[in-house]
Design a protein around this motif. Structure first.
Motif: not given
Length: 349
Positions: A169-170, A246-247, A268
């Protein structure tokens, strides 16, 4: 008034620390066949690893990396440790680093596993810490653990013989090797990759399959009609910090039947202005609960803000409190989804 603080998660994940209110290589140890009791889910899974098992190649943010089975893992924050513990890997974990903004580990479904390993620091992740711990694998996120500024990156650790694993995810803005997936797909990818690194693929498949079934069940029960516009409030007074697409909260919102009012941002955790929040007219505000500022203080700030006075969520006092470890990448994302979905189903629109 529809304000709810969710209860402690049932067994089955924070944005990086912000200024805004926000080695030792170790030889592979031979492994005998062993049975491991998984504390988090109350299920027994037999982990059988053959002595002398060879290395495996797994992606790390789009880069093919060869791993040998780690025996002294250092995990940064709850999402990292939870992923390892959910796979029954407590015996492979040496310890964890947990900054004070994180909720107490005693609230985790894997509290026993946290007790069984070493608490290493409440500081940010740094190279000296993992070298002193004789870590052979560090699990963290990019910019929420690994950092160019603090001199602890996968490349630096590679150079001193310490393996590293980054939350998928990061990886969105990881220099050189970006990887683009939806947040829940990132969670599933991490469990699959960790399963292969540690030789517990079957357990990883079971976990992912169970999570997918729970997500599908939530989707089936989503409220009819237009999605509920939702604003996530992390922190900030002059300008709010919120969640882009994006989170994990973005997926929590959309699977539950809502629409993240900032879901169009390819970001994010990010800063926005109050004017766009007001213009979006959110009907629900999610409060991300962490740090020294209680969720109720954040709610009090929003309800007393002249700029937010006419926003539907504030007028109706529709606030939902999302636990920090349900909002960062980790197994507790699914708990957060189910709780928020129940909240939306009961919401009087």
């Amino acid at each position: 008034m529809t304000t709810r603080t969710p209860a402690t998660p049932l067994p089955p994940n924070r944005p990086p620390n912000r200024s805004v209110p926000l080695v030792h290589p170790r030889a592979l140890l031979p492994l005998a066949a062993a049975s491991v009791l998984l504390a988090g889910c109350g299920a027994e899974v037999e982990e059988v690893a053959e002595a002398g098992a060879g290395p495996v190649t797994v992606q790390r943010c789009g880069e093919e990396v060869e791993y040998t089975t780690p025996r002294r893992v250092v995990a940064y924050e709850g999402g990292s440790a939870d992923k390892l513990f959910s796979l029954g890997l407590v015996d492979h974990v040496h310890g964890y680093v947990m900054p004070p903004a994180n909720p107490p580990v005693s609230e985790s479904p894997w509290a026993r596993d946290y007790e069984a390993v070493e608490f290493l620091s409440d500081d940010l992740l740094n190279r000296e810490l993992v070298v002193d711990a004789e870590a052979d694998l560090v699990v963290a996120g990019w910019n929420s653990g690994f950092s160019d500024q603090r001199g602890i990156t996968p490349q630096i650790l590679d150079g001193i013989g310490i393996q590293s694993f980054m939350h998928t995810e990061s990886c969105y803005n990881y220099p050189g090797h970006p990887e683009r997936v939806t947040p829940f797909e990132g969670l599933y990818a991490d469990l699959d990759r960790l399963g292969r690194i540690f030789g517990v693929q079957e357990r990883a498949e079971e976990l992912v399959s169970g999570f997918e079934e729970r997500v599908a069940a939530v989707e089936e029960q989503a409220p009819e009609g237009d999605p509920v516009p939702v604003f996530l409030y992390d922190s900030g007074t002059d300008q709010p910090f919120t969640a882009g697409n994006q989170v994990p909260p973005n997926d929590i919102i959309r699977y539950a039947g809502g629409e993240n009012v900032f879901g169009g941002l390819e970001e994010r955790w990010t800063q926005v202005g109050w004017e766009p929040v007001v213009e979006a007219e959110p009907e629900v505000v999610i409060i991300l609960d962490y740090g020294d500022q209680p969720a109720q203080e954040k709610i009090d700030f929003l309800t007393s803000s002249p700029a937010m006075a006419e926003v539907p969520a504030v007028v109706e006092e529709n606030f939902f409190v999302l636990d920090y470890n349900e909002g960062i990448s980790g197994p507790r994302n699914i708990d957060g989804l189910e709780k928020f979905a129940e909240y939306l189903r009961e919401l009087d629109r």
